[in-house]
Design an enzyme around this catalytic site. Structure first.
Site, PDB file in Angstrom:
ATOM      1  N   ARG A  16       0.977  -1.259  -0.048  1.00 21.09           N
ATOM      2  CA  ARG A  16       0.133   0.060  -0.014  1.00 21.09           C
ATOM      3  C   ARG A  16       1.151   1.073   0.142  1.00 21.09           C
ATOM      4  NH1 ARG A  16      -4.102  -0.301   4.683  1.00 21.09           N
ATOM      5  NH2 ARG A  16      -2.528  -1.288   5.790  1.00 21.09           N
ATOM      6  N   SER A 442     -22.910   1.723  16.356  1.00 21.15           N
ATOM      7  CA  SER A 442     -21.391   1.677  16.754  1.00 21.15           C
ATOM      8  C   SER A 442     -21.321   3.131  17.340  1.00 21.15           C
ATOM      9  CB  SER A 442     -20.490   1.551  15.742  1.00 21.15           C
ATOM     10  OG  SER A 442     -20.720   2.459  14.665  1.00 21.15           O
ATOM     11  N   ASP A 608     -27.994  -5.886  10.189  1.00 21.65           N
ATOM     12  CA  ASP A 608     -27.456  -4.782   9.260  1.00 21.65           C
ATOM     13  C   ASP A 608     -27.336  -5.345   7.891  1.00 21.65           C
ATOM     14  OD1 ASP A 608     -27.410  -2.904  11.014  1.00 21.65           O
ATOM     15  OD2 ASP A 608     -25.171  -3.572  11.788  1.00 21.65           O
ATOM     16  N   HIS A 703     -21.551  11.271   8.395  1.00 19.12           N
ATOM     17  CA  HIS A 703     -20.286  11.412   7.536  1.00 19.12           C
ATOM     18  C   HIS A 703     -19.720  12.908   7.823  1.00 19.12           C
ATOM     19  CE1 HIS A 703     -22.246   8.045   5.670  1.00 19.12           C
ATOM     20  NE2 HIS A 703     -20.960   7.768   5.554  1.00 19.12           N
TER      21      HIS A 703
HETATM   22  N1  GLN Z   1     -24.240  -1.298  12.974  1.00 18.78           N
HETATM   23  C1  GLN Z   1     -23.084  -0.789  12.092  1.00 18.78           C
HETATM   24  C2  GLN Z   1     -22.454   0.354  12.794  1.00 18.78           C
HETATM   25  O1  GLN Z   1     -23.373   1.049  13.323  1.00 18.78           O
HETATM   26  C3  GLN Z   1     -23.600  -0.583  10.861  1.00 18.78           C
HETATM   27  C4  GLN Z   1     -22.450   0.295   9.890  1.00 18.78           C
HETATM   28  C5  GLN Z   1     -23.130   0.426   8.250  1.00 18.78           C
HETATM   29  O2  GLN Z   1     -24.266   0.351   8.066  1.00 18.78           O
HETATM   30  N2  GLN Z   1     -22.320   0.523   7.481  1.00 18.78           N
HETATM   31  O3  GLN Z   1     -21.267   0.682  12.486  1.00 18.78           O
END
Ligand code: GLN
Ligand code: ZN
Length: 763
Positions: A16, A442, A608, A703
């Protein structure tokens, strides 16, 4: 003699190197010259790696993205970066990521950067390109400097160069008209620039140009088909030879079109479109080259070379010198070198091939074609032994799993009662207020968490120490959530490195590489786990953590799992059985976890499926087949629970209008989705389709570091309630919070909870 060539090589570097060089340049820690020197060094190394080929790709190297490179070659820069200081590379990074290196942005009117170009998936891969931007006023002008520089470097090193560019029709196809004008109307302006480029390349003595037109594997309407005809008529000349390259799928109705285009050669993906390759052999116009992609450029498995030769030898007899052989597509989508892997299990390692090993395979195929199989008898025998060992290995085949798959029954995927009967039972048990608040799983992955994990890996921290550290993080998350006043809590996922890897590591049938990195976008790479065998779950994977979290609070604690479709779509998967079978196996394994969580008293379980949409086939005509087994897999995982247990799912992509019926079919009690960036516009999908269950439209974009205001959230939720009855609405962020800092999370969630309270007061 069959000719060997390659369509493209991974540019990130086996270690990388490009990633680290880019990130250091962006931080202002190294100079532009150092970055450019590293680029030249990587190109040289990669050409060396491919030196045995008859033709080596030149022009496939990109500092960020090959589509963005093409935009610069065609002079198609967004208006907002024109006239900036710095050289082309700075502007290139501005379009790519909103800003160039630290330090370069403070020298003029442009401090603070600009809006980055939109990014989207490159066909059905996990690579993301920068979307070309068009408007009715777009003009093009040639900047061949990048290609000519790389060509000059290749020449000086004695590389047998074949130039690689993206073709004009695919280039337009990939882009977006910002003013909704007709992109195709730009073709007449674009073609002279391509013609001029070909002239310049011819003047440099270039013999072959690979012109990539993968749009040919998608459904094209008559106007786009006609664009191909017009484009290649216009580019017809006899100074350089064009190899028109298609990959990733079948051409179907576009095959006759592709065969008839006035180019000197055609490349077909003989892995995904083997039958079409055979048709093309039969129908190939006299004098045309046919390049067949016979080594899979999308997976990490050794090819069965004897089987390849069985069908290729007659083709070679028929085509002779007109046959070229190559990987099916650019090797961008596979890791570089299996030899870097020191920790992989020896059996599994013997079944694998990364980019360099795939080129060795190609070399072997060509030698067998050109000199007879005897010339490579030893290597062929080794290959056969590896293929046979994989085929028969008890590591791959688990009779109990196969038996369970044979017993699969539609009842497994059905809840006992419909949502309307489940909902009141769940409400009675959970006693949630209106507009219940929750998060997606998370919480911040702090430096402390990462440090504990790396110490645990290196042995510096023992298992008990690691467990205690993770429990402390979970306790912190629970404490914070209680203080915030959230309604359905999560444990925060501190113990998870990655939502797929975490489960893969605990399932039988998965292996992990150390350096199996594949570029995802820019400097970002992913290391997909390798699904090599029948999947089973030796023991519970998440129950202890969730039970611990539940023990700390009287509020409902959500169990958190990754769904089978997402695990499948983010892994390198088996090529010896259909994806649907692997998915069903994963579904049965995760189902056991769901049932164990339920047994442990967990009343809310989220599964998920962030990557469900990513698995959609390139052609719409194949969507139903995929959605059929993908939804079924989710249902098998989720729907074995009692009426009282509330199943959530989460999806974090935005365009779901066209698959909303399938999403409803999953029959989750609650679905949380990304909607905030579009100001709930995405909920337009619910105008025509009445989503029957509960829904949590994300109220802020995780984000971004921006803190959403209470008023803004209230306003978004009001918009949502115009489409979905308020009693079925949840309030939650767009996605998980692991990339954010606690200092951002606390104020954001404070406002979110306050917004929910305000909404309740308004009822
Ligand atoms: N449960 C995951 C989180 O909260 C979902 C992450 C995702 O949708 N990419 O990080
Ligand atoms: Zn998400």
């Amino acid at each position: 003699m069959a000719t060997t060539h390659n369509l493209g090589f991974p540019r990130i570097g086996a270690k990388r190197e490009l990633k680290f060089a880019l990130e250091s340049y962006w931080k202002g820690q190294s100079s532009r010259d150092e970055l450019k020197a590293l680029g030249a060094q990587l190109r040289q190394r990669h050409w060396d790696n491919q030196a045995a080929l008859d033709l080596v790709p030149v022009g496939d190297f990109a500092f960020y993205d090959q589509v963005l490179d093409m935009s610069f070659t065609l002079g198609n820069l967004p208006e907002r970066v024109r006239g900036f200081h710095g050289d082309a590379l700075d502007n290139y990074f501005r379009v790519a990521r909103g800003r160039s290196a630290e330090g370069t942005e403070n020298q003029g009117a442009c401090c603070g950067g600009v809006a980055a170009g939109e990014m989207t998936k490159w066909f059905d891969t996990n690579y993301h390109y920068i979307v070309p931007e068009f408007s009715a006023a777009t003009e093009f002008s040639l900047d061949s400097s990048r290609l000519l520089d790389q060509l000059a470097q290749a020449r000086s090193l004695g590389v047998k160069a074949k130039l690689v560019i993206i073709g004009p029709v695919t280039y337009l196809w990939l882009g977006k008209a910002k003013d909704d004008s007709d992109k195709l109307a730009l073709l007449p302006r674009l073609l002279p620039v391509y013609a001029k480029l070909l002239d310049e390349l011819a003047a440099q003595g270039v013999e072959w140009v690979q012109i990539d037109e993968p749009a040919l594997v998608t459904e094209l309407d008559a106007a786009w088909q006609q664009a191909f005809v017009a484009a290649y008529q216009a580019l017809k000349q006899d100074k350089v030879k064009l190899l028109l390259a298609t990959y990733f799928g079948q051409l179907l109705e576009n095959l006759p079109l592709a065969l008839a285009l006035p180019v000197q050669g055609l490349h077909l993906d003989a892995i995904n479109a083997r039958a079409e390759a055979e048709q093309a052999v039969a129908k190939l116009p006299a004098g045309k080259i046919l390049s067949l992609g016979v080594i899979n450029g999308r997976n990490i498995w050794k090819s069965d070379l004897s089987a390849v030769l069985d069908w290729l030898e007659p083709v070679h007899r028929q085509l002779g010198n007109r046959l070229w052989v190559a990987p099916s597509c650019s090797l961008l989508h596979v890791p570089v070198d299996l030899d870097s892997e020191q920790k992989l299990d020896a059996d599994i390692r013997s079944w694998l091939a990364f980019a360099l090993q795939k080129l060795d395979e190609l070399q072997l195929v060509a030698k067998a074609l050109n000199q007879g199989r005897d010339a490579v008898a030893g290597a062929l025998a080794d290959n056969q032994a590896a293929i046979a060992s994989r085929r028969a290995s008890p590591r791959v085949h688990n009779p109990a799993v196969k038996a369970a798959i044979a017993r699969l029954d539609a009842a497994l995927g059905r809840r006992a009662s419909p949502y309307t009967q489940r909902a009141p039972k769940q409400a009675a048990l959970l006693r949630l207020p209106a507009y219940p608040t929750t998060t997606i799983g998370s919480f911040p992955q702090t430096g402390d968490i990462r440090q504990a994990r790396s110490k645990f890996r290196s042995g510096e921290l023992d298992e008990a120490g690691y467990k205690a550290a993770m429990q402390a993080e979970i306790a912190r998350s629970v404490r914070e959530q209680e203080a915030l006043g959230l309604d359905v809590l999560v444990h925060g996922e501190a113990e998870r490195n990655d939502m797929v890897e975490y489960f893969g590591e605990q399932l039988d049938g998965y292996a992990f590489s150390q350096f199996g990195w594949v570029q995802s976008y820019g400097s970002r790479c992913v290391k997909p786990p390798i699904l090599f065998g029948d999947i089973s779950r030796p023991q519970a994977m998440t129950v202890a953590w969730i039970k611990y979290a539940q023990s700390l609070t009287a509020k409902p604690m959500k169990g958190m799992l990754t769904g089978p479709v997402t695990i499948l779509n983010w892994s390198f998967v088996r090529d010896d059985q259909p994806r649907s079978v692997s998915c069903h196996q994963l579904a049965l394994a995760i189902r056991e976890e769901v049932l164990d969580l339920e047994k442990a008293g967990v009343r809310v379980i989220q599964i998920d499926e962030a990557a469900l949409r990513e698995g959609l086939p390139l052609r719409k005509s194949q969507w139903n087949e995929y959605l059929g087994w993908a939804v079924e897999s989710f249902r098998i995982t989720a729907n074995g629970v009692q009426d009282e247990t509330q199943i959530h799912t989460h999806m974090c992509y935005s365009e779901f209008n066209d698959i909303i019926a399938s999403i409803a079919d999953m029959d989750a009690d609650v679905i949380t989705i990304e909607t905030s960036r579009s100001d709930m516009e995405l909920l337009d999908a619910f105008d025509d389709f009445k989503y029957p269950n509960e829904i949590g439209p994300g109220v802020y974009d995780i984000h971004s570091p921006n803190i959403p205001t209470q008023e803004h959230i209230v306003q978004l939720m009001k918009k949502a309630s115009e489409r979905i009855p308020a009693e079925r609405l949840w309030v939650n962020p767009d996605c998980g919070l692991k990339t954010r800092a606690w200092e951002e999370v606390i104020p954001a969630l404070t406002n979110m909870v306050a917004a929910a309270q305000a909404l309740r007061a308004m009822r």
